[in-house]
Scaffold this active site. Sequence first.
Site, PDB file in Angstrom:
ATOM      1  N   SER A 144      82.477  95.901  14.864  1.00  0.00           N
ATOM      2  CA  SER A 144      81.990  94.915  15.975  1.00  0.00           C
ATOM      3  C   SER A 144      82.324  95.669  17.433  1.00  0.00           C
ATOM      4  CB  SER A 144      82.628  93.662  15.725  1.00  0.00           C
ATOM      5  OG  SER A 144      82.201  92.936  16.682  1.00  0.00           O
ATOM      6  N   ASP A 301      76.834  94.160  22.074  1.00  0.00           N
ATOM      7  CA  ASP A 301      77.932  95.094  21.487  1.00  0.00           C
ATOM      8  C   ASP A 301      77.562  95.860  20.383  1.00  0.00           C
ATOM      9  OD1 ASP A 301      77.817  93.100  19.664  1.00  0.00           O
ATOM     10  OD2 ASP A 301      79.727  92.886  19.246  1.00  0.00           O
ATOM     11  N   ASP A 303      77.359  96.083  17.019  1.00  0.00           N
ATOM     12  CA  ASP A 303      76.697  95.577  16.006  1.00  0.00           C
ATOM     13  C   ASP A 303      75.446  94.569  16.302  1.00  0.00           C
ATOM     14  OD1 ASP A 303      78.650  93.897  16.354  1.00  0.00           O
ATOM     15  OD2 ASP A 303      79.104  93.462  14.361  1.00  0.00           O
ATOM     16  N   ASP A 305      75.802  91.490  17.521  1.00  0.00           N
ATOM     17  CA  ASP A 305      75.958  90.057  17.455  1.00  0.00           C
ATOM     18  C   ASP A 305      76.409  89.397  18.618  1.00  0.00           C
ATOM     19  OD1 ASP A 305      78.391  90.897  17.213  1.00  0.00           O
ATOM     20  OD2 ASP A 305      79.188  90.121  15.231  1.00  0.00           O
TER      21      ASP A 305
END
Length: 562
Positions: A144, A301, A303, A305
């Site tokens: 993440s 960010d 990833d 999400d």
Amino acid sequence: MLDYKKEYERWAKADLLDFDLRRELNLLSGKEEEIKEHFGVALEFGTAGIRGTLGVGTNRMNIFVVRQATEGLARYILEEGLEKLVAISYDSRLKGWTFAKEVAQVLAANGISVRLYDALMPVPALSFATRYYHCSAGIMLTASHNPAVYNGYKAYGSDGCQMTDEAADKVYAKIKETDVLSGAKTMSFSEAVDQGLIRFVEEECKEAFYQSVLSQSVHPGVCKDAGLSLVYTPLNGTGLEPVTRIFRELGISDVTIVPEQEYPNGYFTTCPYPNPEIFEAMEKGLALAKEKNADLLLATDPDADRVGIAMRTENGEYELVSGNEMGVLLLDYIAAGRTAEGTLPKNPIAVKSIVSTPLADKVAADYGVEMRHTLTGFKWIGEQIKFLEEKGEQERFLFGFEESYGYLSGTAVRDKDAVVASMLICEMAAYYRKNGSSIKARLEEIYAKYGYYLNAVDSFSFPGLSGMDKMKGIMETLRKDSPKEFAGIAVKEALDYLDSEKTGLPKANVLLYTLVNGESIIVRPSGTEPKIKAYYTTLGKTKEEAKKEKEKLAKALQPIFS
């Protein structure tokens, strides 16, 4: 605690496959404390999967730890008689593609078929593909928004939501039965492809994901002639292709990408902490936004999400919008817009985490939207959608959010989705612009109506092997000797979320202190990092008043975490 000396010797004799692992192992020679740190414990598998620093050893992310986790997952799938099909994606982090291939090869060796993205794609796309192909599980290789030295392994259930506690416990039991160096089955990638066990995600699935995002438009076509000007940064992650594709679909042509952060780069050289919540990650984008005089800066960010934004104010400066503020703004925009368009579902439901702003409850109530509260972690919001789906009422779900920049509209994805959130933020900005207003103006109207709610978070780090023990001790002390006041303000109620009977929610290591003046403090250890977080909700007639209140409470809490 593992016998770290014995484990170190085992790894020293093994074929470590990865040159970096052998080099690092050699550098550890003679350094007992470092060997203990690398081999003294194993990374644990939970509902968020596993996450750790890249490197050699059982307490690091590497090929062998990834194989071991996947073997545990494979055995769980086979023993539970689940569908022998798993979706896999990865982000721009170091070793991402290497780990994704290892996961695919272990699953294939266990007779489990794989749908693998042929290029890095974000969390929402993985969640979507898991549901699209009716997989029993999904795997996202990502850490993440952690610094570059991290990677991780997020595990999803068949509903596209992060794995439940029960499933994660069963997988973890299988992982612990698997020897980290030799216990996982594996086969060559090419052989698995030849046998049809590994197949890439098809264009039809990718296209269906984009169409599902576009289906969440509140005022279709509003961006086409609004003249919106954007600066966007994917922070060297997965957002570039999906987010810019949505910009094109919306008809937004004035988009400038931050050049140093445009393409995938697992070293994150210009944003060592690639998290849109952190000011330093936004600095390059803010400078470019000022240069271009853009209406908005958006940052996703690695990833994709989470999404953060900065909005241009009347004086030409840029103001960062907090996750709580954006959650309230989007809820307000969606509820008002769907009411106007006649697309608001009957008995609509919104969902937020317990640490997110109570201002959202007031906004929801005004639109006749039921607001449900969940524990921290987007899987709980996904679970609420599942409950609705089981009753055939999923269309009632309107919006879900967490204060940590995570938002979701629609039910095709069951995790935070920066792609759909980016679309809605741009659409909201275009809509207000066309109506002589702005995001900033609407936010001020909301505060004028309901009062100023300041929501702030302080994080306290506890690194190293002793960190977890210290965190545990702090939480035990707070439970044993519950504070009666903070900064001279009496505690009206102390609620322990380990007491499910009182909260009506699953047990969680969270403490909520409601103060007599309507303010609150929530204390919880992070589920993914060695940190304890303190969440404050303070009130005031102005932002300055609310800030002073927060500072007073933070000062009172400081000795507890020192």
